[in-house]
Design a protein around this motif. Structure first.
Motif, PDB file in Angstrom:
ATOM      1  N   LEU A 193      48.875   9.575  23.587  1.00  0.00           N
ATOM      2  CA  LEU A 193      49.137   9.911  24.995  1.00  0.00           C
ATOM      3  C   LEU A 193      47.853  10.362  25.698  1.00  0.00           C
ATOM      4  O   LEU A 193      47.552   9.958  26.822  1.00  0.00           O
ATOM      5  N   ARG A 194      47.074  11.193  25.010  1.00  0.00           N
ATOM      6  CA  ARG A 194      45.827  11.688  25.592  1.00  0.00           C
ATOM      7  C   ARG A 194      44.882  10.514  25.908  1.00  0.00           C
ATOM      8  O   ARG A 194      44.348  10.393  27.004  1.00  0.00           O
ATOM      9  N   TRP A 195      44.718   9.611  24.924  1.00  0.00           N
ATOM     10  CA  TRP A 195      43.719   8.552  25.123  1.00  0.00           C
ATOM     11  C   TRP A 195      44.178   7.478  26.094  1.00  0.00           C
ATOM     12  O   TRP A 195      43.373   6.894  26.813  1.00  0.00           O
ATOM     13  N   ILE A 196      45.482   7.233  26.121  1.00  0.00           N
ATOM     14  CA  ILE A 196      45.983   6.281  27.125  1.00  0.00           C
ATOM     15  C   ILE A 196      45.708   6.865  28.510  1.00  0.00           C
ATOM     16  O   ILE A 196      45.203   6.190  29.411  1.00  0.00           O
ATOM     17  N   SER A 197      45.998   8.144  28.683  1.00  0.00           N
ATOM     18  CA  SER A 197      45.812   8.747  30.010  1.00  0.00           C
ATOM     19  C   SER A 197      44.332   8.823  30.386  1.00  0.00           C
ATOM     20  O   SER A 197      43.968   8.697  31.548  1.00  0.00           O
ATOM     21  N   LEU A 198      43.451   8.988  29.391  1.00  0.00           N
ATOM     22  CA  LEU A 198      42.008   9.046  29.688  1.00  0.00           C
ATOM     23  C   LEU A 198      41.434   7.666  30.009  1.00  0.00           C
ATOM     24  O   LEU A 198      40.503   7.539  30.809  1.00  0.00           O
ATOM     25  N   LEU A 199      41.969   6.628  29.366  1.00  0.00           N
ATOM     26  CA  LEU A 199      41.347   5.298  29.503  1.00  0.00           C
ATOM     27  C   LEU A 199      41.954   4.450  30.624  1.00  0.00           C
ATOM     28  O   LEU A 199      41.345   3.466  31.054  1.00  0.00           O
ATOM     29  N   TYR A 200      43.146   4.804  31.081  1.00  0.00           N
ATOM     30  CA  TYR A 200      43.786   3.997  32.123  1.00  0.00           C
ATOM     31  C   TYR A 200      42.864   3.867  33.354  1.00  0.00           C
ATOM     32  O   TYR A 200      42.288   4.864  33.812  1.00  0.00           O
TER      33      TYR A 200
ATOM     34  N   GLY B 247      50.706   4.854  35.097  1.00  0.00           N
ATOM     35  CA  GLY B 247      49.399   5.487  35.289  1.00  0.00           C
ATOM     36  C   GLY B 247      49.401   6.645  36.265  1.00  0.00           C
ATOM     37  O   GLY B 247      48.367   7.240  36.552  1.00  0.00           O
ATOM     38  N   ARG B 248      50.581   7.018  36.767  1.00  0.00           N
ATOM     39  CA  ARG B 248      50.629   8.087  37.761  1.00  0.00           C
ATOM     40  C   ARG B 248      50.092   9.415  37.220  1.00  0.00           C
ATOM     41  O   ARG B 248      49.561  10.232  37.945  1.00  0.00           O
ATOM     42  N   LEU B 249      50.250   9.591  35.906  1.00  0.00           N
ATOM     43  CA  LEU B 249      49.722  10.824  35.310  1.00  0.00           C
ATOM     44  C   LEU B 249      48.481  10.555  34.440  1.00  0.00           C
ATOM     45  O   LEU B 249      48.238  11.250  33.452  1.00  0.00           O
ATOM     46  N   SER B 250      47.728   9.545  34.830  1.00  0.00           N
ATOM     47  CA  SER B 250      46.468   9.261  34.139  1.00  0.00           C
ATOM     48  C   SER B 250      45.384  10.171  34.688  1.00  0.00           C
ATOM     49  O   SER B 250      45.510  10.714  35.799  1.00  0.00           O
ATOM     50  N   GLN B 251      44.303  10.293  33.949  1.00  0.00           N
ATOM     51  CA  GLN B 251      43.196  11.113  34.431  1.00  0.00           C
ATOM     52  C   GLN B 251      42.601  10.510  35.701  1.00  0.00           C
ATOM     53  O   GLN B 251      42.249  11.240  36.638  1.00  0.00           O
ATOM     54  N   ALA B 252      42.515   9.178  35.725  1.00  0.00           N
ATOM     55  CA  ALA B 252      41.881   8.508  36.865  1.00  0.00           C
ATOM     56  C   ALA B 252      42.587   8.841  38.182  1.00  0.00           C
ATOM     57  O   ALA B 252      41.973   8.854  39.239  1.00  0.00           O
TER      58      ALA B 252
END
Ligand code: FMN
Length: 351
Positions: free
Chosen positions: A250-257, A325-330
């Motif tokens: 979950l962390r890496w998906i949200s960081l890389l999106y 991607g709404r809760l992605s870091q980007a």
């Protein structure tokens, strides 16, 4: 009207729930059941590089082979008994039997001797290939850079052989996962500059395009090692995940999106609709499930899809794209939250 359809590596999927590679998908019956239960796509059980190499009599040349115990057992008939020819038949039969994309899977650790086989998989009708790259670098003399180079070489070799999309299923154990994801996730005009000794004599990589992986599957869950203290011996740990195993992915998906161009497939710890929704909110293109199907049967696919639909209705979303991607870091106003590693408050509270 809720629309669960999505696109993964350019393939049209009726929904983002994909059955992960495992013994569940190592035979035609399992593939059919997965499709009937509603899966968006199916990843077949992996064939091991060693099996392909064995068929081309190249096995003896594999320096790494002796250390690859799982494959050795596999070749001795433990686990799935399919050889490379039967595997191609499974690909053919599966693609004819179901109307969802069938993704073949190869478990590999080098680019030697077997990549021709990727062409055969393509000719057999597979919609894509997932490469499960499993390296456990236990040699204290092995440099990290050399290990990373293997990943680029394998991707480059297979991408040069076939036109169908290639997903790379990897583990999280790199010094700089963001860097390797960047290199695997973008087309490049040149090989990564640090790869000393990459080219043969007189070769240049100047005019080759190093193509990105069409998807990164984050993350593989490796064989779990455990110890039996009563009998003083090594035993296998629980092969099945729990929902608590979801967080690293979950962390890496949200960081890389939105930071790399490859699609992102979430794997490990997805057991329910809630878990799948979390991964989609983080930015996953698709979500893969294995352990929950082993525990609850293929009907779990329908339950997870229903849960996602119900949640979308409640939230007022009509399509996956509205919330992916709404809760992605980007997309976050507080990107620093995604990079917090330590429990500062907890430690302060305990003092
Ligand atoms: C019994 C078993 C067999 C598996 N076989 C494969 C395999 O052949 N290739 C592969 O890429 N992953 C294989 N996996 C890993 C799963 O595809 C998946 O990545 C892992 O179980 C984590 O997902 P989960 O939490 O949904 O179980 C296997 C997992 C299990 C439990």
């Amino acid at each position: 009207m809720i629309d669960l359809s999505t696109t993964y590596m350019g393939l049209a999927l009726r929904n983002p729930l994909v059955v992960a590679s495992s013994s569940l998908t190592g035979n035609l019956e399992g593939v059919k059941q997965a499709a009937t239960a509603g899966a968006g796509a199916i990843v077949l059980k992996s064939l091991f590089e060693e099996q392909i190499a064995a068929e081309t009599a190249a096995l003896g040349k594999h320096a790494d082979y002796a250390g690859h115990t799982e494959a050795a057992e596999y070749l001795q008939g433990y686990g799935m008994a399919l050889g490379p020819q039967e595997y191609l038949q499974l690909v053919k039969d599966s693609t004819q039997a179901v109307d969802v994309p069938v993704i073949a899977s190869i478990n590999c650790f080098s680019h030697n001797n077997w990549s021709d086989y990727a062409k055969k998989i393509e000719s057999s009708g597979a919609s894509a290939i997932e490469l499960n790259i499993g390296l456990l670098p236990t040699n204290t003399g092995q440099q990290g850079r050399a290990i990373e180079q293997r990943y680029y070489q394998i991707l480059h070799e297979v991408k040069s052989q076939v036109k169908i999309p290639i997903a790379l299923k990897v583990g999280p154990y790199f010094s700089s996962f963001a860097e390797i994801a960047k290199h695997l996730g973008h087309d490049r005009a040149e090989a990564p500059a640090f790869t000393v000794g990459w080219c043969g004599p007189g070769e240049t990589t100047g005019n080759i395009v190093w193509r990105k992986a069409d998807a990164l599957v984050l993350f593989n869950r490796y064989y779990q090692l455990d110890i039996d203290i009563d009998n003083l011996e090594l035993v296998g740990g629980n092969p099945l995940s729990t929902p608590a195993d979801i967080n690293n992915s979950l962390r890496w998906i949200s960081l890389l999106y939105n930071r790399i161009e490859s699609d992102l497939a979430a794997s490990t710890g997805i057991h329910s609709g809630r878990d799948a929704i979390k991964q989609l909110l983080a930015g996953a293109t698709i979500t893969q499930v294995c352990s929950t199907l082993m525990t609850n049967g293929f009907d779990q696919i329908g339950r997870i899809l229903q849960e996602i639909e119900k949640w979308m209705q409640t939230q007022g979303f009509d399509s996956i794209g509205e919330f992916r991607g709404r809760l992605s870091q980007a997309k976050s106003e507080h990107p620093e939250d995604y990079e917090r590693l330590q429990y500062i408050k907890l430690f302060v509270g305990l003092e």
